[in-house]
Design an enzyme around this catalytic site. Sequence first.
Site, PDB file in Angstrom:
ATOM      1  N   HIS A  25     -10.841   9.506   5.784  1.00  0.00           N
ATOM      2  CA  HIS A  25     -11.073   8.960   4.448  1.00  0.00           C
ATOM      3  C   HIS A  25     -12.174   7.906   4.493  1.00  0.00           C
ATOM      4  O   HIS A  25     -13.010   7.840   3.590  1.00  0.00           O
ATOM      5  CB  HIS A  25      -9.778   8.350   3.902  1.00  0.00           C
ATOM      6  N   ASP A 137      -9.311   5.657  -3.384  1.00  0.00           N
ATOM      7  CA  ASP A 137      -8.771   6.859  -2.767  1.00  0.00           C
ATOM      8  C   ASP A 137      -7.584   7.354  -3.586  1.00  0.00           C
ATOM      9  O   ASP A 137      -6.834   6.542  -4.140  1.00  0.00           O
ATOM     10  CB  ASP A 137      -8.287   6.471  -1.364  1.00  0.00           C
ATOM     11  N   THR A 159     -10.878  12.854  -0.920  1.00  0.00           N
ATOM     12  CA  THR A 159     -11.705  13.263   0.224  1.00  0.00           C
ATOM     13  C   THR A 159     -11.368  14.706   0.633  1.00  0.00           C
ATOM     14  O   THR A 159     -11.975  15.233   1.548  1.00  0.00           O
ATOM     15  CB  THR A 159     -11.464  12.314   1.419  1.00  0.00           C
TER      16      THR A 159
END
Length: 504
Positions: A25, A137, A159
Site C-alpha cells: 500500500h 486508503d 491499491t
Amino acid sequence: MEEEQEAPPPPPKHIIMLPFMAQGHLIPFLELAIQILHHHPIFTISIVNTPLNINYLRSAIANRPSPPPSQIHLVSLPFHSSDHHLPPNSENTDGLPFNQIIKLFHASTALQPPFSEFISDIIAKQLGTPPVCIISDSFMSWANEVATSFGTVNYTFTTCGAYGTAAYDSIWLNLPHRNLVDGGSHDEFPVPGFPESCRFSISQLHQYLRAADGEDEWSRFFQPQISMSLQSNGWLCNTVEEIEVFGLEVLRNYIKLPVWCIGPLLPTKMLKGNTGLVGPRSGKQPGIPPEKCIEWLDSHPPRSVLYISFGSQNTITETQMMELAKGLEKSKKPFIWVIRPPIGFDLKGEFRPEWLPLGFEDRIGKQGLVVHKWAPQLEILCHVSTGAFLSHCGWNSVLESLSQGVPLIGWPLAAEQGYNAKMLVEEMGVCVVLTSGIHSRIEKEEVRRVIEVVLDGTEDGKGEAMRKKASELRELIRASVEIKKGSSYKAMSDFVSTILFGFK
Ligand SMILES: *[C@@H]1O[C@H](CO)[C@@H](O)[C@H](O)[C@H]1NC(C)=O
C-alpha cells in the site's frame, strides 16, 4: 497616496495521503503522489504514517534511480505497537504472522487522534486554509470523517484492482457464504454486485473470512471501514480501464461513486519496453544483486524461466515448500525462487536447509536460482527469459507481471488474492491456479503438470493462448499511460482538475 500592500503568498494546495501500513500500500501511494505532481506541480503532498513506515518510505525514496519531486513530504505520527498487544516495532504487515494481522488493522485506527491534530496544525500554519483533499486508503477510511470535520474533500484510493476490490468489499459487507448450507455438496455462492453466473467458492476465502459471522474481530474492523470508504467523493483505483472492463462495471455499479483508473502505478521504465536495470521500487535489499540475476537470466532461452515469489509478507508451509521443490526439480525447468522460512518460523530469520529436500540446492545446480527473502522482481519480470510467474496474485505483482506480458500460475494466500486469481483465469485467460491457501495439499506431480502447461504449452496449446492474452494486456497497459492519449493519463488529468476545480 496609500502604500501598496504586498499580497501574502497564497497558501499551498496541500494534499494529504494516508496509506495502510503494508508495503503493497505504501509504495503505490508514493507512486500516486509522484504521478499527481507530474500532472500538476502546484501541489504539496504529505504522506502520513507511523514512524517505521515513514522510515521505510524514506529508504524506498533513497533507492530510487531519480529523486521524487521535492513537494512530497513524509510525516510520521506517534504509534506504539505494544499498546495494541502487538510485538514491539510492529508497524507493518511484513513479517507479522497472519493471526496477528487483524491486531494491526485495529491498531491503525489509533492514528485518528494524532492525524486530526496534524490536520489542524496544517490549517493553522496555512492561516485557516484546509488541505485541498485527503486521499486515504480504503482500509483507513475513518480519515473520510476527519476530512469532513475539517471541511476538506475526502477521496479513497484502493491499491487493489477493480474486480478484487468489488469482491472483497461485497463479501465482507454481505458475508454471502454464510447462506451456504453446512455440509452441502457444493461450495459456490453468488456475491451481491456480481452477476448470478459469476459464483465464488469457499476455497477463495481466507480462513478468517470463512469463519466470519459479523461479530468476530475481522468483521468488526472491515465492515465499518468498508462502509465508510463508500461514503467518499470518489475512488482512485490502481488499474487500467481497458484491462478490467467487467470488474469496473461491477465496482461502479456496486459503490455508485466515480472511479478514476489511474494505474498501473509502476516505474515508467517498466512501461517502455526497456529491459535491464529498472531500479529498486521498495526499500528492501535484494538477496542477490540485480546484475547477477540478469546475468543468470541471460544464460537461458527466451520465455523459459519460471519466477516464483509469494509477495512481501507471505510464505507457505514446510510440507508445501517440500512438494514445490520436488515438483520444480521434476519439471527440469529453469527457475528463480524467492524463498523465506516456512509458516510458523520467523520470516526474517535464517533459512534452514532441512526445509528443502536433501541435497536440493546442490542437485539443481544451474537449473535454479534460490534467492533468500527479496529478489529484484522488476528486473526478473522485465527479462525476456522469464516465461511465467508463480505468484500469490497480490495486485502489485499481477500488474508488474501483466505489464511485461508474463502469464501467471496462481497460488493465492490472503486478502483479495483469491478473487484476483479467479479474474485472471476467467476474465483475462492469463493464469492457471495451482492451489489456494496455506491449508491445501499440493503434489509434486501437479506442480510439474501446471508448469508444463504454462511454459511448454502442453494440453492444447493453453500456454500459448495465455501468453498471447498476456501480451495483449501488456499493450493495453502501456497504451493507457501514453501522454495525453492514454486512458490512465486522462483519468489522472481529470482527477487533478477535479481536486483543483471541483466536479464538472
Ligand atoms: C465524505 O465527503 C462527502 C461529501 O462531502 C460526505 O457526504 C461524506 O459523509 C464524507 N464521508 C465521511 C465518512 O464522513
